[in-house]
Design an enzyme around this catalytic site. Structure first.
Site, PDB file in Angstrom:
ATOM      1  N   SER A 151       0.800  -1.225   0.000  1.00 30.27           N
ATOM      2  CA  SER A 151       0.000   0.000   0.000  1.00 30.27           C
ATOM      3  C   SER A 151       0.832   1.275   0.000  1.00 30.27           C
ATOM      4  CB  SER A 151      -0.928   0.002   1.213  1.00 30.27           C
ATOM      5  OG  SER A 151      -1.779  -1.120   1.152  1.00 30.27           O
ATOM      6  N   HIS A 176     -15.481   0.093   3.209  1.00 37.38           N
ATOM      7  CA  HIS A 176     -15.225   1.369   3.869  1.00 37.38           C
ATOM      8  C   HIS A 176     -16.355   2.356   3.668  1.00 37.38           C
ATOM      9  CE1 HIS A 176     -10.978  -0.089   3.740  1.00 37.38           C
ATOM     10  NE2 HIS A 176     -10.960   0.468   4.926  1.00 37.38           N
ATOM     11  N   CYS A 178      -7.787   2.073   1.878  1.00 38.58           N
ATOM     12  CA  CYS A 178      -8.853   1.386   1.164  1.00 38.58           C
ATOM     13  C   CYS A 178      -8.360   0.891  -0.186  1.00 38.58           C
ATOM     14  CB  CYS A 178     -10.034   2.336   0.961  1.00 38.58           C
ATOM     15  SG  CYS A 178     -11.314   1.615  -0.084  1.00 38.58           S
TER      16      CYS A 178
END
Lengths: 629, 366
Positions: free
Chosen positions: A322, A365, A378
């Site tokens: 991420s 989310h 997310c």
């Protein structure tokens, strides 16, 4: 025939032959005169020289340049080491000599004999080193008994001393005896067999500055090998010292923060690319490489599945996970595909064609804008964005940050990582790029690979809003007289095209990651300084949902990149914990601890009273770490 | 083709002399390398193989008419010059010098054949250029051009020894053709200010030092001087009768550098003393005088020039190598023909002897 035309020319040549005969004879007569002079007139003196007075050339080793940290703290220096040697032609009673060494110095008989045997190929006046690194007491014994044991010698030479022990071992590198292959290379013309050279790290790559020039003594000794006088001496020139950009305190704190976990961390100065810490754990003991490596140590290094000998900061290639969302987000902002308010509905998964791509948060989310997408990491938000950008656009954005190629930090075998494009896949596998493959790329998975040093340079460029400095390790080189020989200025590697607004939106998101509730990077929070960062968890293998006990080598890598202070960034850090499972719990606390040490050094944060010394610090828990699972 | 007349005229003296020197060389090679740690075939055996190869080349060179050398000289010159340029561009570097050309299956060193080729081109040039009154200053222009290219290229490698040899061979041939007194004087007069200027305005301090060390090795007792001192001790300590075969201490204790190649003669001198050296020097002198004798009795100007060239090549090798070993000359890497270890040198020397034999046995044909 033609030659008839030159008959007169020939007559002339004949006359010349006679002259040449005379000239040649004169030369040979000169040779004979000289031989007569040497072999008859001077022969007594020269015989004496050859029989009893042997000239010898004894090399005097130059001391190697020291390595210092940016504040002048010594990282590697030299200490005298004494070794016992024998000169075979002078030994009267080999058995008695070995016996004395075994009995009084406690040396191993078989090893002594083995070394003696090995040294035999050389000339008989050449000393054979039997034992290295002997103590003061042993030294004294030999000094006292030298006359009784002819042929015994003591040699002194400087060896490397590592005050920090294993500290920064991968960066500093180690020395080893020069190999035959190296000797044959042109760069090592001045070197002799038995010389020590840098084999890795700074020691290897700055060898020519560090080594210095050996001196030599021409000595006269009698037939029994006893020293008579020095005829000539050339003093050795010590090597140059190298001041690194490393800060010893930050380096040490970072290494301690890893505990026994494997991984890497790189700390950079945002405005220059100077490397403040360069960590690869576990470390190794460089001192072991210079001498005789104990076999059990060696196999322990090789068998450790955490690969202590690998420089992970430079050669470890990990999916960035991420942390790569920063790149995807910047590309989206730059192309106007999103702005700060663009929202996406995250239901926990995203469908493309027949494939379903899951968000790490199964429940979804809900409505997500950029800030929330970064803060809570997310996946669906970035799947959708990646799909719209396409793989080649993402690759272009990544390359602007220097990802996908070696950064040229000046150490050997730096890895390039991998930034996939459609063309790359075509070339590598001969297959077309599928749209579905773009989605994992958007969250730093799939084919994407980065090295820790690249990640550090990337987050530093985010912090300074667009300038990628080449990370560099050497600040300056100082000659033995203390004069600065070379000074290394920051070097701009790339400039990222980006609107200031794009960087601001992303940075706000990164601030939220660390400082807002539900942010994944809370473990790196400092109360005195605002930290901004991004967590990452990168898959090693795809696992089924069932979360049992996963074997070590299949656990996910944990990553964290950060910079601080938020308002006016000074320092950037990238942390990778191999198989650490979660960026939030494994990597972020380490980054927090590194940043804390940095700001303690700056006087921004008051130094915490630590229990005991650094050595016992392993178990000391900082408040952040208690969040760990 | 070889006919009976040629065989009757075969020069057994020169052939025998060569073999005798080479045989002593092998004997000495055994002693020089007996203290080496042996890997593979011993040096003295390998040297014997080189001699056999050399003898094959001698026969080969003998069997063709040497006038062929005149015809092909410029072609060969061009090819070797091209190879020298190639070495500069893509040559193989070892020990700081770029001398070898890597041709996949074989490595060649084009500077070595240049020694023979320069003899060929100069012989051809002067064969068609009688200069009855001796060469004038202007006559030297073309030879200088022919010499300059290869000499500079070899110097640049750097291979000082070979460069000096090529120049000396060329100069010897020019002197043989004859130079006017006025020319000689003006050549010397131009050299003096040129040298002075280069020394004072062109050379840096360290370059001057290197040159001085080269001329006077004793200035640098740790470097090149060490070798010369050890060699002088070896030669001198041999005394009048020598220490005896296989009893040289300087060589067997490894005080001598390069004792099987460039300093092979100092091993010999230590073990055989002045008496042995006297024999060797006389043998070599006889070889040279015989070469000049061949040049003198040859009725063909080309043959005479070739013979002098080859003799000069052998002569300068011998003088420079022996002079270096006994401390008269600076250390340059020049081998002693038929005596120092090495295939390259053996091939060149044997081809030289082949040319001499060739000329000698065809002396009645012209």
């Amino acid at each position: 025939m033609t030659e008839k035309r030159y008959v007169r020319g020939n007559e002339q040549l004949r006359k010349q032959v006679f002259r040449l005969t005379v000239a040649a004879s004169v030369f040979f007569f000169l040779l004979l005169t000289r031989l007569w002079y040497l072999q008859v007139l001077e022969s007594e003196r020269l015989k004496e020289l050859s029989e009893s007075n042997r000239l010898r050339l004894v090399p005097v080793a130059a001391s190697r340049g020291t390595l210092l940290d940016r504040n002048g703290a010594v990282l590697v220096s030299n200490a005298p080491s004494f070794s016992v040697a024998v000169i075979p032609q002078d030994v009267k009673d080999k058995e008695a000599l070995i016996e004395a060494l075994v009995r009084h110095l406690g040396l191993d008989r078989t090893e002594l004999l083995e070394r003696w045997e090995k040294g035999k190929g050389r000339a008989k006046y050449y000393p054979i080193v039997l034992a290295q690194g002997i103590s003061r007491d042993q030294l004294e014994f030999i000094e006292e008994n030298r006359l009784r044991l002819p042929g015994l010698e003591i040699e002194m030479k400087p060896v490397r001393e590592y005050p920090g022990g294993l500290l920064a071992a991968h960066l500093l590198g180690y020395l080893g005896e020069i190999s035959e292959k190296e000797l044959a290379e042109t760069g090592f013309r001045e070197y002799n067999l038995g010389d020590y050279v840098g084999k890795s790290g700074i020691e290897r790559n700055w060898e020519k500055y560090l080594h210095g020039a050996d001196g030599g003594k021409q000595i006269e000794v009698d037939a029994r090998g006893r020293y008579l006088r020095t005829l000539n001496e050339t003093l050795p020139t010590p090597g140059n010292s190298i001041v690194l950009t490393i800060d010893r305190d930050i380096q040490q704190s970072a290494e301690l923060a890893f505990g026994d976990k494997a991984g890497a961390a790189v700390v950079l100065e945002v405005a220059s690319g100077e490397v403040l810490a360069f960590v690869s754990t576990p470390g190794f003991d460089p001192a072991l490489f210079a001498g005789r490596m104990p076999p059990d140590k060696w196999s322990a290094y090789l068998d450790d599945k955490r690969r202590p000998l690998e420089n992970k900061a430079l050669k470890g290639q990990y999916p960035p996970g991420s942390t790569f969302k920063i790149i995807t987000a910047l590309a989206g902002l730059e192309d106007g595909l999103i702005d700060a308010d663009t929202t996406v509905l995250c239901t926990g998964s995203h469908r493309v064609g027949t494939g379903t791509f899951r968000c790490w948060e199964r429940r979804g989310h809900g409505q997500v804008n950029l800030k929330k997408a970064l803060r809570e990491s997310c996946d669906v938000y970035f799947y959708q964005l990646a799909e719209r950008l396409g793989v080649d656009r993402i690759a272009r954005a990544a390359r602007e940050f220097g990802l996908g190629e070696p950064m040229g930090v000046g150490l050997e075998n730096e890895k390039s990582g991998l930034i996939p494009t459609a063309a790359w896949k075509e070339k590598r596998f001969g297959k077309k790029w599928y749209r579905g493959e773009t989605l994992p790329v958007g969250i730093g998975q799939g084919y994407v690979l980065t090295t820790p040093i690249q990640l550090a340079a990337m987050i530093a460029a985010v912090a300074n809003e667009g300038t990628v400095y080449r990370p560099h390790l050497v600040k300056r080189i100082i000659d033995p007289d203390g004069k600065v020989l070379r000074e290394f200025a920051p070097e701009v590697l790339k400039r990222v095209n980006g609107k200031p607004g794009s960087f601001r939106f992303v940075k706000e998101g990164l601030l939220a990651v660390v400082n807002e509730p539900r942010g994944t990077g809370g473990a790196a929070r400092l109360y005195e300084v605002k930290v901004a960062g991004k967590t990452g968890t990168s898959q090693v293998v795809k696992l089924r949902d069932g979360r049992g006990a996963v074997p070590y080598q299949y656990r996910d890598h944990a990553l964290f990149v950060a910079f601080a202070p938020y308002e006016k960034p000074e320092v950037a850090v990238a942390v990778v914990v191999e198989h650490g499972e979660h960026g939030a719990t494994a990597a972020a606390p380490i980054a927090g601890r590194i940043l804390r040490t940095y700001f303690e050094g700056k006087g921004v944060i008051k130094r915490q009273a630590r229990q005991g010394d650094a050595g016992e610090d392993d178990d000391a828990e900082s408040p952040e770490e208690s969040q760990g699972d | 083709m070889i006919d009976r007349r040629l065989l009757t005229n075969f020069d057994w003296t020169l052939f025998g002399l060569t073999l005798l020197i080479a045989a002593i060389g092998v004997l000495n090679m055994y002693s020089a390398t007996v203290s080496y740690k042996l890997i593979g075939t011993p040096y003295f055996l390998k040297q014997s193989y080189w001699i056999l190869l050399g003898l094959f080349l001698v026969v080969l060179v003998c069997s063709i008419d040497y006038h062929l050398l005149e015809d092909i000289s410029y072609w060969v010159y061009g090819v070797i010059l091209l190879l020298l340029v190639l070495v500069m561009v893509v040559g193989k570097t070892s020990m700081g010098a770029t001398r070898w050309l890597h041709l996949g299956f074989i490595n060649i060193q084009p500077s070595e054949p240049m020694k023979i080729v320069i003899i060929m081109v100069f012989a051809r040039f002067f064969n068609g250029y009688p200069a009855l009154q001796g060469l004038s200053f202007r006559d030297l222009g073309h030879p200088l051009l022919l010499l300059g290219g290869p000499a500079l290229l070899i110097m640049k490698q750097p291979d000082l020894g070979t460069a000096i040899l090529v120049v000396l061979i060329a100069c010897s041939m020019v002197l043989y053709v004859g130079v006017r007194w006025r020319t000689a004087v003006s050549v010397i007069l131009t050299m003096i200010p040129l040298g002075y200027g280069v020394w004072h305005y062109y050379l840096r301090e360290y370059q001057k030092n290197r040159l001085l060390n080269f001329i006077d090795p004793e200035r640098d007792p740790l470097g090149s001087g060490y070798h010369i001192i050890q060699s002088k001790i070896a030669v001198g300590s041999g005394g009048f009768l020598g220490k005896g075969y296989l009893h040289g201490t300087q060589s067997h204790l490894r005080f001598l550098p390069e004792q099987h190649t460039d300093f092979a003669f100092s091993v010999f001198a230590e073990e055989w003393g002045f008496v042995g050296c006297l024999v060797m020097v006389v043998l070599y002198l006889f070889l040279i005088l015989w070469g000049l004798h061949i040049a003198g009795r040859c009725n063909d100007r080309l043959g005479s020039l070739l013979a002098v060239g080859v003799t000069a090549m052998l002569f300068w090798h011998i003088i420079i190598n022996m002079g270096m070993v006994i401390g008269l000359f600076p250390v340059v890497g020049v081998p002693l023909p038929f005596f120092s270890y090495g295939g390259t040198s053996m091939v060149t020397s044997m081809v030289g002897v082949g040319i001499l034999l060739n000329i000698s046995m065809r002396r009645f044909m012209f």
